[in-house]
Motif scaffolding. Structure first.
Motif, PDB file in Angstrom:
ATOM      1  N   LEU A  39      22.616 -17.708   9.086  1.00 15.93           N
ATOM      2  CA  LEU A  39      23.210 -18.088   7.800  1.00 15.93           C
ATOM      3  C   LEU A  39      22.206 -18.850   6.950  1.00 15.93           C
ATOM      4  N   ARG A  40      21.403 -19.723   7.569  1.00 10.80           N
ATOM      5  CA  ARG A  40      20.396 -20.479   6.825  1.00 10.80           C
ATOM      6  C   ARG A  40      19.343 -19.536   6.249  1.00 10.80           C
ATOM      7  N   TYR A  41      18.917 -18.550   7.031  1.00  9.59           N
ATOM      8  CA  TYR A  41      17.947 -17.572   6.535  1.00  9.59           C
ATOM      9  C   TYR A  41      18.527 -16.792   5.348  1.00  9.59           C
ATOM     10  N   LEU A  42      19.773 -16.341   5.487  1.00  5.72           N
ATOM     11  CA  LEU A  42      20.383 -15.524   4.438  1.00  5.72           C
ATOM     12  C   LEU A  42      20.529 -16.304   3.142  1.00  5.72           C
ATOM     13  N   LEU A  43      20.993 -17.550   3.232  1.00  7.02           N
ATOM     14  CA  LEU A  43      21.153 -18.359   2.021  1.00  7.02           C
ATOM     15  C   LEU A  43      19.803 -18.651   1.374  1.00  7.02           C
ATOM     16  N   ALA A  44      18.792 -18.895   2.193  1.00  5.71           N
ATOM     17  CA  ALA A  44      17.454 -19.147   1.633  1.00  5.71           C
ATOM     18  C   ALA A  44      16.925 -17.917   0.913  1.00  5.71           C
ATOM     19  N   LEU A  45      17.144 -16.735   1.466  1.00  5.09           N
ATOM     20  CA  LEU A  45      16.702 -15.506   0.815  1.00  5.09           C
ATOM     21  C   LEU A  45      17.406 -15.307  -0.525  1.00  5.09           C
ATOM     22  N   SER A  52       0.812  -1.216   0.000  1.00  5.80           N
ATOM     23  CA  SER A  52       0.000   0.000   0.000  1.00  5.80           C
ATOM     24  C   SER A  52       0.844   1.265   0.000  1.00  5.80           C
ATOM     25  N   SER A  53       2.086   1.166   0.478  1.00 17.51           N
ATOM     26  CA  SER A  53       2.993   2.321   0.464  1.00 17.51           C
ATOM     27  C   SER A  53       3.643   2.535  -0.891  1.00 17.51           C
ATOM     28  N   GLY A  54       3.425   1.610  -1.822  1.00 17.53           N
ATOM     29  CA  GLY A  54       3.949   1.778  -3.182  1.00 17.53           C
ATOM     30  C   GLY A  54       5.327   1.210  -3.405  1.00 17.53           C
ATOM     31  N   TYR A  55       5.852   0.401  -2.475  1.00 17.91           N
ATOM     32  CA  TYR A  55       7.177  -0.175  -2.656  1.00 17.91           C
ATOM     33  C   TYR A  55       7.117  -1.364  -3.613  1.00 17.91           C
ATOM     34  N   ASP A  56       8.177  -1.523  -4.371  1.00 19.45           N
ATOM     35  CA  ASP A  56       8.318  -2.694  -5.232  1.00 19.45           C
ATOM     36  C   ASP A  56       8.800  -3.853  -4.368  1.00 19.45           C
ATOM     37  N   LEU A  57       8.096  -4.988  -4.440  1.00 16.99           N
ATOM     38  CA  LEU A  57       8.444  -6.121  -3.595  1.00 16.99           C
ATOM     39  C   LEU A  57       9.827  -6.670  -3.907  1.00 16.99           C
ATOM     40  N   ARG A  58      10.263  -6.548  -5.144  1.00 10.57           N
ATOM     41  CA  ARG A  58      11.612  -7.004  -5.480  1.00 10.57           C
ATOM     42  C   ARG A  58      12.655  -6.129  -4.788  1.00 10.57           C
ATOM     43  N   PHE A  59      12.397  -4.840  -4.731  1.00  9.88           N
ATOM     44  CA  PHE A  59      13.294  -3.930  -4.029  1.00  9.88           C
ATOM     45  C   PHE A  59      13.301  -4.240  -2.522  1.00  9.88           C
ATOM     46  N   VAL A  60      12.120  -4.488  -1.947  1.00  7.85           N
ATOM     47  CA  VAL A  60      12.034  -4.824  -0.524  1.00  7.85           C
ATOM     48  C   VAL A  60      12.764  -6.130  -0.236  1.00  7.85           C
ATOM     49  N   PHE A  61      12.644  -7.097  -1.140  1.00 11.40           N
ATOM     50  CA  PHE A  61      13.316  -8.384  -0.952  1.00 11.40           C
ATOM     51  C   PHE A  61      14.837  -8.194  -0.920  1.00 11.40           C
ATOM     52  N   GLY A  62      15.346  -7.351  -1.817  1.00  6.28           N
ATOM     53  CA  GLY A  62      16.783  -7.082  -1.809  1.00  6.28           C
ATOM     54  C   GLY A  62      17.240  -6.414  -0.522  1.00  6.28           C
ATOM     55  N   GLN A 120      18.698 -17.616  -2.485  1.00  4.90           N
ATOM     56  CA  GLN A 120      18.257 -18.612  -3.460  1.00  4.90           C
ATOM     57  C   GLN A 120      16.853 -18.325  -3.972  1.00  4.90           C
ATOM     58  N   ALA A 121      16.027 -17.666  -3.163  1.00  3.05           N
ATOM     59  CA  ALA A 121      14.647 -17.406  -3.568  1.00  3.05           C
ATOM     60  C   ALA A 121      14.489 -16.130  -4.378  1.00  3.05           C
ATOM     61  N   GLU A 122      15.502 -15.279  -4.409  1.00  2.00           N
ATOM     62  CA  GLU A 122      15.374 -13.989  -5.101  1.00  2.00           C
ATOM     63  C   GLU A 122      15.053 -14.134  -6.586  1.00  2.00           C
ATOM     64  N   PRO A 123      15.730 -15.008  -7.345  1.00  2.03           N
ATOM     65  CA  PRO A 123      15.365 -15.133  -8.770  1.00  2.03           C
ATOM     66  C   PRO A 123      13.913 -15.552  -8.978  1.00  2.03           C
ATOM     67  N   GLY A 124      13.388 -16.406  -8.093  1.00  6.10           N
ATOM     68  CA  GLY A 124      12.002 -16.817  -8.228  1.00  6.10           C
ATOM     69  C   GLY A 124      11.031 -15.666  -8.083  1.00  6.10           C
ATOM     70  N   LEU A 125      11.338 -14.715  -7.196  1.00  7.95           N
ATOM     71  CA  LEU A 125      10.471 -13.552  -7.036  1.00  7.95           C
ATOM     72  C   LEU A 125      10.513 -12.664  -8.269  1.00  7.95           C
ATOM     73  N   GLU A 181       4.816 -13.526   0.346  1.00  2.00           N
ATOM     74  CA  GLU A 181       4.157 -13.913   1.593  1.00  2.00           C
ATOM     75  C   GLU A 181       4.429 -15.378   1.931  1.00  2.00           C
ATOM     76  N   ALA A 182       4.307 -16.251   0.941  1.00  2.00           N
ATOM     77  CA  ALA A 182       4.512 -17.681   1.198  1.00  2.00           C
ATOM     78  C   ALA A 182       5.948 -17.965   1.645  1.00  2.00           C
ATOM     79  N   PHE A 183       6.891 -17.272   1.041  1.00  2.00           N
ATOM     80  CA  PHE A 183       8.278 -17.531   1.411  1.00  2.00           C
ATOM     81  C   PHE A 183       8.582 -17.040   2.828  1.00  2.00           C
ATOM     82  N   LEU A 184       8.041 -15.889   3.209  1.00  9.67           N
ATOM     83  CA  LEU A 184       8.263 -15.393   4.564  1.00  9.67           C
ATOM     84  C   LEU A 184       7.622 -16.312   5.600  1.00  9.67           C
ATOM     85  N   VAL A 185       6.441 -16.843   5.306  1.00  7.43           N
ATOM     86  CA  VAL A 185       5.822 -17.814   6.210  1.00  7.43           C
ATOM     87  C   VAL A 185       6.693 -19.061   6.324  1.00  7.43           C
TER      88      VAL A 185
END
Length: 566
Positions: free
Chosen positions: A332-338, A277-287, A340-345, A356-360
């Protein structure tokens, strides 16, 4: 009066004012001092790092009235006419052209004709071609001979942001200098000097935001500061900068990490809703979330993270408090998972649902048990399995002590049953225990082989041989084991027992009444002419071969009698 932007107003005048390119500047100054001037230079690097600026300063150094000198006129007000005209891009003998606008052979021909004549006004004729990678192949070829043997007192200077597109024939005729990204600390210090000179009020956190957005480009940083002044005036607030730069606040990133580390998936959905709702790009937020978890891991791993993170003392304390919620391994596990998931987003048709699914999923990460631990638990169950029935049989004489009270005379016979079980019982479980430890060692590097051998029925140790028996009808497990697998099992068994030992596989109640030799069916298949024909025709490989009972119809399956016999 016309306004002069910061990028032009504070452009370096001398080599000493160039920021972040010490190795390049030092090499060029030494070359000028010793008279080792090359006929062509190639400057490569990202935008806004000083390539064109250094080219102009080099032109001034070669044509200064007091030169050639590594230190051309230092005072802009008292500079000689040559330095002034070159800095203002009005010198006749210093030609600066754009490679994108003059990329054809017809555009290069006037340059070739011009370099044939001596400089008319200055000491050295300089040709600066910016974005040289935009020239066509024919234009590059037209320059080759002139570049290799230019006329006296002529120097070519090429600048490019895409070095990989410059032909090797051009690179080999130039001295190549790579301009690196400027560090954030250097950018912040330079912007702070500009702010003092211009009377601008800005916080260190605001300068850090601009330096982060500039990504190593000094020109971008100066332009962003110029834009911030136009938006906020001389008093620049951090919130205004976040609006201009589109940067997400640290408080939102902390809310995301808290939801993950506190294992609260219910907080993910309203957080994503507020971001969208704030207008942020989710890809930018993910980075930004990846960078945030990297900061958490850094704070937890390094004693002095302030040297590696551009954060205030309060920000570092907040990161420490957040990082203490998880171990270094979990972070480290969280960082590596993030990562690896970036290209999918990026390629997802519905990035919000993906996000949302990935954060859950991250919220439940700590409930995941590593496969190695599961294997160890299974092996420990195998070890402990035979022991409970053995304990009642061993202590049985001891609980019979009340009965022994009524019959004290056979007392000497009492110790005999107690001594006999320890001597007879360990022989059975010991073999399974040994093989369980062998499987545990194999599971580290050869998990598929360990899983296959885990289907065994019983184990026996005879002299220097470890015999592994499979249930009747399960001999096909062993036929897929190759010689290299057999050697791996023998090495693991030798490590467990501390001596050399042979491994022997057999099937209980096998039809042939003897041991199964691993690889026998595969060897027979490889010798079969039909199999060889198919392998040669279709470029195939035989991965495994299973025995077929003689009662089956060999003709229907296309098998030969030789295989049925095996």
């Amino acid at each position: 009066m016309s306004y002069e932007i910061f990028a032009r107003k504070y452009r370096p005048w001398t080599f000493e004012e160039v920021i972040g390119q010490l190795s390049v500047v030092k090499t060029i100054q030494n070359a000028i001092s010793t008279g080792r001037i090359a006929q062509a230079y190639l400057f490569s690097g990202v935008r806004g790092t000083g390539k064109t600026t250094v080219a102009r300063i080099l032109a001034k150094a070669l044509n200064c009235a007091h030169g050639p000198t590594a230190h051309p006129c230092p005072d802009k007000a008292a500079a000689c006419e040559f330095c002034t005209s070159i800095h203002e891009a009005s010198a006749i003998d210093v030609l600066e052209i754009d490679g994108a606008s003059n990329r054809q052979v017809d555009d290069i021909e006037p340059i070739r004709e011009m370099v044939k004549y001596k400089p008319a006004y200055t000491r050295t004729k300089i040709l600066i071609i910016d974005e040289v990678h935009m020239l066509s192949t024919h234009a590059f070829n037209a320059l080759l001979k002139t570049l290799e043997e230019p006329p006296p007192n002529t120097v070519f200077i090429f600048a490019t942001t895409e070095f990989n597109k410059v032909p090797a024939t051009i690179v080999s005729r130039c001295q190549h200098f790579e301009f690196r990204k400027i560090s954030r600390k250097d950018i912040i210090n330079h912007l702070m000097e500009i702010a003092k000179k211009e009377g601008i009020t800005i916080t260190p956190a605001g300068l850090a935001l601009i330096a982060e957005a500039a990504d190593g480009s000094m020109r971008d940083a100066q332009s962003l500061l110029d834009q911030a002044v136009a938006f906020s005036g001389e008093n620049i607030h951090d919130e205004d900068l976040k609006t201009i730069l589109g940067t997400i606040g640290q408080d939102i990133l902390f809310r995301f990490s808290s939801a993950v580390l506190d294992e609260k998936p219910a907080e993910v959905f309203p957080l994503v809703e507020s971001v969208v709702s704030s207008g942020y790009d989710l890809r930018f937020v993910f980075g930004k979330l990846i960078e945030h978890f990297r900061a958490l891991l850094l704070v937890r791993s390094v004693e002095k993270p302030g040297d590696l993170l551009l954060a205030s003392p309060e920000g570092l304390e907040a990161l420490r408090a957040e990082a203490c919620k998880a171990s270094v391994e979990d972070l480290l596990r969280y960082l590596l998972a993030l990562q690896q998931a970036e290209p999918g987003l990026k390629y997802s048709a519905m990035p919000r649902i993906y996000f949302e699914a990935f954060l859950v999923k991250l919220c439940h990460f700590r409930k995941i048990v590593p496969l190695r631990e599961l294997i160890r638990e299974v092996e420990s169950l195998k070890k402990d399995g035979p022991r409970p029935p053995a304990k009642p049989s061993g202590p049985a004489p001891a609980p019979g002590a009340p009965a022994a009270g009524s019959a004290p005379r056979p007392g000497p016979a009492g110790p005999a049953p107690q001594a006999a079980p320890p001597a007879a019982k360990p022989a059975g479980p010991a073999a399974k225990d040994v093989f369980a430890r062998v499987l545990e060692k194999l599971a580290i590097d050869r998990a598929p082989l360990a899983a296959l051998l885990g289907q065994y029925s019983s184990v026996l140790i005879k002299d220097n041989a470890l015999e592994v028996l499979f249930a009747s009808g399960r001999g096909f497990f062993v036929t897929s084991i190759q010689d290299k697998d057999l050697r791996a099992v023998e090495r693991a068994a030798a490590e467990v027992l501390g001596r050399e030992i042979r491994i022997r596989f057999a099937e209980e109640s096998g039809t042939d009444g003897g041991p199964i030799r691993p690889g026998r069916e595969l060897e027979a298949a490889l010798k079969d002419p039909t199999v060889q024909y198919f392998m040669n025709t279709f470029k195939a490989q035989v991965l495994s071969a299973d025995p077929i009972a003689s009662s089956r119809d060999a003709g229907a399956k296309g098998r030969g009698p030789a295989e049925n016999e095996g």
